[in-house]
Write an enzyme that holds these catalytic residues in place. Structure first.
Site, PDB file in Angstrom:
ATOM      1  N   ASP A   8      38.423  35.443  40.231  1.00  0.00           N
ATOM      2  CA  ASP A   8      39.846  35.509  40.525  1.00  0.00           C
ATOM      3  C   ASP A   8      40.117  34.634  41.759  1.00  0.00           C
ATOM      4  O   ASP A   8      39.216  34.438  42.595  1.00  0.00           O
ATOM      5  CB  ASP A   8      40.241  36.958  40.796  1.00  0.00           C
ATOM      6  CG  ASP A   8      41.667  37.094  41.277  1.00  0.00           C
ATOM      7  OD1 ASP A   8      42.577  36.724  40.518  1.00  0.00           O
ATOM      8  OD2 ASP A   8      41.856  37.561  42.406  1.00  0.00           O
ATOM      9  N   TYR A  10      43.626  34.332  43.790  1.00  0.00           N
ATOM     10  CA  TYR A  10      44.515  34.867  44.828  1.00  0.00           C
ATOM     11  C   TYR A  10      44.000  36.226  45.322  1.00  0.00           C
ATOM     12  O   TYR A  10      43.935  37.186  44.573  1.00  0.00           O
ATOM     13  CB  TYR A  10      45.933  35.017  44.282  1.00  0.00           C
ATOM     14  CG  TYR A  10      46.591  33.707  43.908  1.00  0.00           C
ATOM     15  CD1 TYR A  10      47.232  32.926  44.871  1.00  0.00           C
ATOM     16  CD2 TYR A  10      46.571  33.247  42.594  1.00  0.00           C
ATOM     17  CE1 TYR A  10      47.841  31.727  44.529  1.00  0.00           C
ATOM     18  CE2 TYR A  10      47.178  32.049  42.244  1.00  0.00           C
ATOM     19  CZ  TYR A  10      47.810  31.290  43.215  1.00  0.00           C
ATOM     20  OH  TYR A  10      48.414  30.103  42.871  1.00  0.00           O
ATOM     21  N   THR A  12      40.965  36.842  46.302  1.00  0.00           N
ATOM     22  CA  THR A  12      39.505  36.905  46.172  1.00  0.00           C
ATOM     23  C   THR A  12      38.859  35.704  46.836  1.00  0.00           C
ATOM     24  O   THR A  12      37.982  35.846  47.695  1.00  0.00           O
ATOM     25  CB  THR A  12      39.103  36.981  44.689  1.00  0.00           C
ATOM     26  OG1 THR A  12      39.730  38.118  44.085  1.00  0.00           O
ATOM     27  CG2 THR A  12      37.589  37.091  44.549  1.00  0.00           C
ATOM     28  N   ARG A  44      53.482  40.023  48.120  1.00  0.00           N
ATOM     29  CA  ARG A  44      52.327  40.035  47.220  1.00  0.00           C
ATOM     30  C   ARG A  44      52.426  41.173  46.205  1.00  0.00           C
ATOM     31  O   ARG A  44      52.185  40.977  45.011  1.00  0.00           O
ATOM     32  CB  ARG A  44      51.042  40.165  48.045  1.00  0.00           C
ATOM     33  CG  ARG A  44      49.764  40.392  47.237  1.00  0.00           C
ATOM     34  CD  ARG A  44      49.439  39.234  46.339  1.00  0.00           C
ATOM     35  NE  ARG A  44      48.105  39.390  45.773  1.00  0.00           N
ATOM     36  CZ  ARG A  44      47.658  38.722  44.727  1.00  0.00           C
ATOM     37  NH1 ARG A  44      48.422  37.825  44.126  1.00  0.00           N
ATOM     38  NH2 ARG A  44      46.430  38.914  44.272  1.00  0.00           N
ATOM     39  N   SER A 121      42.471  32.566  36.727  1.00  0.00           N
ATOM     40  CA  SER A 121      43.630  32.987  37.517  1.00  0.00           C
ATOM     41  C   SER A 121      44.890  33.173  36.688  1.00  0.00           C
ATOM     42  O   SER A 121      45.069  32.565  35.628  1.00  0.00           O
ATOM     43  CB  SER A 121      43.899  31.936  38.594  1.00  0.00           C
ATOM     44  OG  SER A 121      45.030  32.260  39.367  1.00  0.00           O
ATOM     45  N   ASN A 122      45.802  34.004  37.240  1.00  0.00           N
ATOM     46  CA  ASN A 122      47.160  34.112  36.721  1.00  0.00           C
ATOM     47  C   ASN A 122      47.968  32.857  36.997  1.00  0.00           C
ATOM     48  O   ASN A 122      49.000  32.627  36.366  1.00  0.00           O
ATOM     49  CB  ASN A 122      47.878  35.304  37.349  1.00  0.00           C
ATOM     50  CG  ASN A 122      47.628  36.620  36.614  1.00  0.00           C
ATOM     51  OD1 ASN A 122      47.223  36.627  35.456  1.00  0.00           O
ATOM     52  ND2 ASN A 122      47.863  37.725  37.287  1.00  0.00           N
ATOM     53  N   LYS A 154      46.914  38.766  33.385  1.00  0.00           N
ATOM     54  CA  LYS A 154      45.969  39.855  33.618  1.00  0.00           C
ATOM     55  C   LYS A 154      46.766  41.127  33.911  1.00  0.00           C
ATOM     56  O   LYS A 154      47.802  41.052  34.576  1.00  0.00           O
ATOM     57  CB  LYS A 154      45.079  39.544  34.832  1.00  0.00           C
ATOM     58  CG  LYS A 154      44.216  38.300  34.740  1.00  0.00           C
ATOM     59  CD  LYS A 154      43.508  38.122  36.091  1.00  0.00           C
ATOM     60  CE  LYS A 154      42.664  36.881  36.140  1.00  0.00           C
ATOM     61  NZ  LYS A 154      41.961  36.756  37.439  1.00  0.00           N
ATOM     62  N   SER A 178      36.550  39.921  41.466  1.00  0.00           N
ATOM     63  CA  SER A 178      37.941  40.046  41.915  1.00  0.00           C
ATOM     64  C   SER A 178      38.069  41.076  43.027  1.00  0.00           C
ATOM     65  O   SER A 178      37.343  42.077  43.053  1.00  0.00           O
ATOM     66  CB  SER A 178      38.832  40.446  40.740  1.00  0.00           C
ATOM     67  OG  SER A 178      40.187  40.553  41.139  1.00  0.00           O
ATOM     68  N   ASN A 180      40.987  42.537  43.226  1.00  0.00           N
ATOM     69  CA  ASN A 180      42.096  43.321  42.688  1.00  0.00           C
ATOM     70  C   ASN A 180      41.583  44.371  41.712  1.00  0.00           C
ATOM     71  O   ASN A 180      41.075  44.019  40.631  1.00  0.00           O
ATOM     72  CB  ASN A 180      43.088  42.403  41.977  1.00  0.00           C
ATOM     73  CG  ASN A 180      43.675  41.357  42.912  1.00  0.00           C
ATOM     74  OD1 ASN A 180      44.332  41.695  43.886  1.00  0.00           O
ATOM     75  ND2 ASN A 180      43.431  40.092  42.624  1.00  0.00           N
ATOM     76  N   PHE A 182      43.050  46.217  39.549  1.00  0.00           N
ATOM     77  CA  PHE A 182      43.616  46.122  38.208  1.00  0.00           C
ATOM     78  C   PHE A 182      42.876  45.090  37.373  1.00  0.00           C
ATOM     79  O   PHE A 182      42.714  45.243  36.149  1.00  0.00           O
ATOM     80  CB  PHE A 182      45.116  45.809  38.262  1.00  0.00           C
ATOM     81  CG  PHE A 182      45.450  44.384  38.595  1.00  0.00           C
ATOM     82  CD1 PHE A 182      45.480  43.407  37.623  1.00  0.00           C
ATOM     83  CD2 PHE A 182      45.723  44.012  39.910  1.00  0.00           C
ATOM     84  CE1 PHE A 182      45.786  42.085  37.934  1.00  0.00           C
ATOM     85  CE2 PHE A 182      46.027  42.696  40.230  1.00  0.00           C
ATOM     86  CZ  PHE A 182      46.056  41.730  39.247  1.00  0.00           C
ATOM     87  N   ASP A 183      42.416  44.016  38.016  1.00  0.00           N
ATOM     88  CA  ASP A 183      41.690  42.947  37.337  1.00  0.00           C
ATOM     89  C   ASP A 183      40.288  43.426  36.950  1.00  0.00           C
ATOM     90  O   ASP A 183      39.806  43.164  35.842  1.00  0.00           O
ATOM     91  CB  ASP A 183      41.618  41.740  38.278  1.00  0.00           C
ATOM     92  CG  ASP A 183      41.289  40.434  37.583  1.00  0.00           C
ATOM     93  OD1 ASP A 183      41.237  40.395  36.341  1.00  0.00           O
ATOM     94  OD2 ASP A 183      41.091  39.430  38.308  1.00  0.00           O
TER      95      ASP A 183
END
Length: 227
Positions: A8, A10, A12, A44, A121-122, A154, A178, A180, A182-183
């Site tokens: 990931d 952003y 990370t 964010r 990445s998103n 994602k 990651s 995140n 959620f990821d």
């Protein structure tokens, strides 16, 4: 088959709170500068919320549009009255955020083991390539894979399937890296391995009964464990 490490970007590899200094300048003096950290956090959070909502609605837009819309919302919510010039400047800053200090060396160590390192990445391909390039990280990756290629965000299972299909790799040979949760949960749900980069000891993990295969404090620690 070589193991794939899909990073990931952003939060990370790239420090999304690197915009705080610019926010302090834009918010000005007179008791408003202390809003900078709060503004960054809410920007964010809203950016991610907007991507989730658009994903559920089937109303995909490029991630930078989510970023700009969340900037507009945060400005309204905190009543900071940023001008369009200010917002354009902050969006430009977002495109050149700094890498975390250990990222380059850790990536080099991991690549030296023979593992395939990709950015996942998103963000759009161009945005992520530009961001990693200015941060000195782009050359560390075999490729940049963007959710824009499937017009999903994602943690939609389709994006993790796309990652594997693009690289022709089995789920068991694929790691999502990651910061995140959620990821991480999305990757585990899709059958991938996942490492959570827990950059703050105060950061909680979602209590869904789905745990990361590995938890580390930074990318140096990741290289120690996987290298």
């Amino acid at each position: 088959m070589a193991t794939v490490l899909a990073f990931d970007v952003y939060g990370t590899l790239i420090d999304t709170h690197g915009v705080v200094t610019e926010l302090e300048e834009r918010l000005g003096k007179g008791g408003r500068a202390e809003l900078a950290a709060e503004f960054s956090r809410r920007w964010r959070d809203k950016q991610l919320e907007y991507s989730f909502r658009r994903g559920l609605m089937g109303a995909y837009v490029p991630f930078d549009q989510c970023t700009r819309e969340s900037l507009d919302f945060t400005d309204r919510a905190l009543q900071t009255q940023l001008s369009d010039v200010d917002k354009d400047h902050l969006m430009a800053v977002y495109a050149r955020l700094p890498a975390f200090p250990e990222a380059a060396a850790a990536l080099q160590r991991l690549a030296a083991t023979g593992m395939r390192c990709v950015a996942f990445s998103n963000g759009t391909h161009d945005a992520v390539s530009g961001l990693l390039g200015q941060a000195g990280l782009l050359a560390r990756f075999e490729s940049v894979i963007s959710v824009d290629e499937v017009k999903r965000f994602k943690p939609d299972p389709a994006v993790y399937a796309h990652l594997r299909h693009r690289l022709d790799v089995a789920p068991g040979d694929t790691w999502l890296i990651s910061s995140n949760p959620f990821d991480v949960i999305g990757a585990r749900h899709a059958g991938l391995h996942a490492a959570w980069v827990r950059r703050s000891l105060d950061a909680p993990f979602d209590p869904w009964g789905v745990e990361p295969d590995l938890t580390v404090t930074d990318l140096d620690a990741l290289a120690e464990r996987l290298g």
